[in-house]
Design a protein around this motif. Structure first.
Motif, mmCIF file in Angstrom:
data_model
loop_
_atom_site.group_PDB
_atom_site.id
_atom_site.type_symbol
_atom_site.label_atom_id
_atom_site.label_comp_id
_atom_site.label_asym_id
_atom_site.label_seq_id
_atom_site.Cartn_x
_atom_site.Cartn_y
_atom_site.Cartn_z
ATOM 1 N N VAL A 1 0.868 -1.176 0.000
ATOM 2 C CA VAL A 1 0.000 0.000 0.000
ATOM 3 C C VAL A 1 0.904 1.225 0.000
ATOM 4 O O VAL A 1 1.646 1.452 0.962
ATOM 5 N N LEU A 2 0.862 2.015 -1.058
ATOM 6 C CA LEU A 2 1.771 3.140 -1.181
ATOM 7 C C LEU A 2 1.068 4.340 -1.798
ATOM 8 O O LEU A 2 0.061 4.193 -2.499
ATOM 9 N N GLY A 3 1.596 5.527 -1.519
ATOM 10 C CA GLY A 3 1.017 6.749 -2.074
ATOM 11 C C GLY A 3 1.427 7.966 -1.263
ATOM 12 O O GLY A 3 2.212 7.886 -0.300
ATOM 13 N N ASP A 4 0.880 9.110 -1.655
ATOM 14 C CA ASP A 4 1.145 10.375 -0.972
ATOM 15 C C ASP A 4 0.173 10.501 0.196
ATOM 16 O O ASP A 4 -0.957 10.967 0.040
ATOM 17 N N PHE A 5 0.593 10.098 1.401
ATOM 18 C CA PHE A 5 -0.256 10.181 2.577
ATOM 19 C C PHE A 5 -0.248 11.601 3.173
ATOM 20 O O PHE A 5 -1.142 11.937 3.944
ATOM 21 N N ASN A 6 0.802 12.391 2.842
ATOM 22 C CA ASN A 6 0.878 13.804 3.241
ATOM 23 C C ASN A 6 0.764 13.978 4.758
ATOM 24 O O ASN A 6 0.119 14.908 5.249
ATOM 25 N N LEU A 7 1.404 13.089 5.519
ATOM 26 C CA LEU A 7 1.418 13.196 6.985
ATOM 27 C C LEU A 7 2.672 13.956 7.389
ATOM 28 O O LEU A 7 3.660 13.394 7.869
ATOM 29 N N ALA A 8 2.628 15.286 7.189
ATOM 30 C CA ALA A 8 3.808 16.110 7.462
ATOM 31 C C ALA A 8 4.141 16.159 8.943
ATOM 32 O O ALA A 8 5.285 16.431 9.331
ATOM 33 N N GLY A 9 3.164 15.891 9.815
ATOM 34 C CA GLY A 9 3.405 15.946 11.253
ATOM 35 C C GLY A 9 3.930 14.655 11.837
ATOM 36 O O GLY A 9 3.965 14.515 13.069
ATOM 37 N N VAL A 10 4.356 13.715 10.981
ATOM 38 C CA VAL A 10 4.854 12.431 11.451
ATOM 39 C C VAL A 10 6.318 12.282 11.055
ATOM 40 O O VAL A 10 6.677 12.507 9.896
ATOM 41 N N SER A 11 7.149 11.946 12.011
ATOM 42 C CA SER A 11 8.548 11.613 11.739
ATOM 43 C C SER A 11 8.741 10.117 11.967
ATOM 44 O O SER A 11 7.989 9.481 12.709
ATOM 45 N N ILE B 1 8.157 1.279 5.137
ATOM 46 C CA ILE B 1 9.565 0.994 4.840
ATOM 47 C C ILE B 1 10.272 2.148 4.137
ATOM 48 O O ILE B 1 11.469 2.046 3.856
ATOM 49 N N ASN B 2 9.582 3.239 3.823
ATOM 50 C CA ASN B 2 10.222 4.335 3.085
ATOM 51 C C ASN B 2 10.845 5.328 4.063
ATOM 52 O O ASN B 2 10.158 5.920 4.902
ATOM 53 N N SER B 3 12.163 5.520 3.936
ATOM 54 C CA SER B 3 12.878 6.496 4.774
ATOM 55 C C SER B 3 13.489 7.616 3.945
ATOM 56 O O SER B 3 14.279 8.403 4.468
ATOM 57 N N VAL B 4 13.152 7.699 2.662
ATOM 58 C CA VAL B 4 13.684 8.740 1.779
ATOM 59 C C VAL B 4 12.878 10.015 2.015
ATOM 60 O O VAL B 4 11.686 10.081 1.707
ATOM 61 N N CYS C 1 8.851 13.031 5.192
ATOM 62 C CA CYS C 1 8.567 11.839 4.382
ATOM 63 C C CYS C 1 7.059 11.777 4.149
ATOM 64 O O CYS C 1 6.305 11.309 5.009
ATOM 65 N N LEU C 2 6.640 12.282 2.997
ATOM 66 C CA LEU C 2 5.212 12.372 2.688
ATOM 67 C C LEU C 2 4.706 11.144 1.931
ATOM 68 O O LEU C 2 3.530 10.786 2.043
ATOM 69 N N ASP C 3 5.586 10.515 1.148
ATOM 70 C CA ASP C 3 5.206 9.322 0.382
ATOM 71 C C ASP C 3 5.557 8.086 1.207
ATOM 72 O O ASP C 3 6.737 7.809 1.465
ATOM 73 N N LEU C 4 4.530 7.346 1.613
ATOM 74 C CA LEU C 4 4.730 6.199 2.490
ATOM 75 C C LEU C 4 4.472 4.905 1.731
ATOM 76 O O LEU C 4 3.646 4.858 0.811
ATOM 77 N N VAL C 5 5.184 3.871 2.129
ATOM 78 C CA VAL C 5 5.059 2.544 1.512
ATOM 79 C C VAL C 5 4.866 1.527 2.636
ATOM 80 O O VAL C 5 5.776 1.313 3.449
ATOM 81 N N PHE C 6 3.685 0.915 2.688
ATOM 82 C CA PHE C 6 3.370 -0.082 3.704
ATOM 83 C C PHE C 6 3.365 -1.466 3.046
ATOM 84 O O PHE C 6 2.749 -1.659 1.992
ATOM 85 N N VAL C 7 4.041 -2.433 3.684
ATOM 86 C CA VAL C 7 4.110 -3.794 3.165
ATOM 87 C C VAL C 7 3.854 -4.763 4.314
ATOM 88 O O VAL C 7 3.991 -4.414 5.495
#
Length: 356
Positions: free
Chosen positions: A10-20, A52-55, A62-68
Motif C-alpha cells: 500500500v503506497l502513495g502520498d499520505f501527506n502526513l507532514a506531522g509524522v517523523s 519501509i520508506n525512509s527517503v 517523508c510524505l510518500d509512504l510505503v506499507f508492506v
C-alpha cells in the motif's frame, strides 16, 4: 482475494507532514503528537503492515509512504533514472520486489496452463469410449448419476484428448494497428536505452517517439470507437467486447473461499457454489409442513402434492443440443460445443447408414 504467497503493498502520498519516522531495531516507528495520525497508523499496524520508506524530501519530511506485509520482500531506494523534473516535496522512489516466495510473478512457457485440444481429438475413439460407460444403480438419484457421468467423461478426456499449452495473451488493445505496435516497441526500446545511458540525446529520441505514439494511439482509438458505434446493431459482440475491456474485474473471482476451502480450479469453484446453495435448503420439509405454511397466504395456490417433476426424454435433450452454437464457450465441465457438433454429425451419419 489475497493468497498466502501474495505480497501486500500500500503506497502513495499520505501527506502526513506531522509524522517523523525513527529507525528502531531495523523497523521504522512513527512519532507524532496528533492523535488522529497515531490512530490511523496504529490501525495499519494492526493489519500487520509496516512502513519501509525512509527517503525524505528537501524539508526533511517523508510524505510518500510505503506499507508492506513483509519487510524482507520489498526494498525502497531513491531513483536516479529521471525523465521529468523532480518534485522537491516528493522525491522519486524505486521499489524492488524480491521474488523469494514459491510463486512466480510472470508467465513463462513452462508455467503456462494446459487445456484440452478438442479440435485435434479423435472423435471416433471418443465416442467408442463413451459408449462403454457403465451405469451403476443409484435408485433414481439424479445427482449421483450426473456425478458418475461427469467423472467418467473427465477420465476419458484425460486418456484421449491431447493437451496443449495456453497461448500467451497479448496486452495490445483491440484498436492497435501494425504501425501502432511498431511505434510502441520503438518507444519502449528508446526508454530502456535512455534509462541505461541517462543521455539527453536519448531522452529527446524517446520523447519524439512517445509523442508520435500518443497521437497515433488516440487516432486509432477514436476510429475504433466510431466503428463500434456504427456497427452496434449488426455486430453487438464487438460492443460488449469493448465494454468488458473497461471492466475492472471479471464476472467471477479467480479464487473462491468457502469455509476452510480455497480453490482456483473452475470445476471445484462450481462445486463450491452448488454446495453453498444446496446447504440453504432443507431436505426434511414434508408436503404437509409446506402446505400448512401456505395456508395463511391470501391467494389461491395449488397444493404441494400437485407439483411434479417433468419427464425429460432423450429426444428433448437432443432438441436442445441441436440449438447449441459452436461459438458458445465451454462451461466448468470443459466440454466445448465442438464435441456436441461432432456427436450430431455422427448421429446423422448413422441415420443415413441405417436407412440404406
Amino acid at each position: 482475494m489475497v493468497k498466502p504467497s501474495d505480497t501486500v503493498i500500500v503506497l502513495g502520498d499520505f501527506n502526513l507532514a506531522g509524522v517523523s519516522w525513527d529507525l528502531i531495531d531495523g523497523i521504522l516507528v512513527p512519532n507524532s503528537s496528533r492523535d488522529l495520525f497515531n490512530q490511523f497508523l496504529n490501525d495499519l499496524s494492526d493489519l500487520s503492515l509496516y512502513q519501509i520508506n525512509s527517503v525524505s524530501n528537501n524539508l526533511g519530511k517523508c510524505l510518500d509512504l510505503v506499507f508492506v506485509d513483509d519487510v524482507s520482500n520489498v526494498t525502497i531506494a531513491p531513483s536516479y533514472a529521471l525523465i521529468t523534473p523532480v518534485d522537491s516535496h516528493h522525491p522519486p522512489l524505486e521499489l524492488s520486489l524480491i521474488n523469494s516466495r514459491n510463486s512466480c510473478c510472470f508467465i513463462s512457457k513452462k508455467s503456462r496452463a494446459e487445456r484440452y485440444s478438442f479440435k485435434t481429438a479423435d472423435y471416433n475413439k471418443l465416442r467408442l469410449e463413451i459408449s462403454k460407460i457403465t451405469w451403476p444403480q443409484y435408485d433414481g438419484n439424479a445427482e449421483d448419476s450426473a456425478l458418475h457421468f461427469s467423472n467418467s467423461l473427465r477420465h476419458i478426456f484425460s486418456k484421449i484428448i491431447p493437451l496443449v499449452k495456453e497461448a500467451n495473451v497479448t496486452s495490445n488493445a483491440q484498436w492497435f494497428t501494425g504501425e501502432l505496435k511498431r511505434l510502441k516497441n520503438q518507444k519502449s526500446k528508446a526508454f530502456k536505452l535512455f534509462k541505461k545511458s541517462g543521455l539527453s540525446s536519448h531522452y529527446s529520441a524517446y520523447s519524439i517517439l512517445r509523442h508520435k505514439y500518443n497521437v497515433l494511439n488516440k487516432k486509432c482509438y477514436n476510429n475504433y470507437i466510431n466503428r463500434v458505434r456504427l456497427n452496434i446493431v449488426s455486430n453487438p459482440k464487438s460492443f460488449y467486447a469493448f465494454v468488458n475491456t473497461k471492466r475492472k474485474t471479471n464476472g467471477y473471482p479467480s479464487t473462491l473461499k468457502l469455509n476452510d476451502l480455497v480453490s482456483s480450479d473452475e470445476n471445484i469453484i462450481a462445486d463450491m457454489f452448488a454446495g453453498f446453495f444446496e446447504s440453504n435448503y432443507s431436505a426434511s420439509s414434508t408436503s404437509s409442513q409446506l402446505n400448512s405454511n401456505l395456508s395463511s397466504y391470501p391467494f389461491f395456490l395449488p397444493s404441494f402434492d400437485c407439483i411434479r417433476i417433468p419427464s425429460i426424454t432423450a429426444a428433448d435433450v437432443l432438441i436442445h443440443l441441436n440449438c447449441l452454437k459452436i461459438s458458445y464457450i465451454a462451461g466448468p465441465d470443459a466440454i466445448p460445443t465442438r464435441y456436441v457438433e461432432a456427436k450430431k454429425k455422427a448421429q446423422l451419419e448413422n441415420e443415413v447408414i441405417s436407412k440404406k
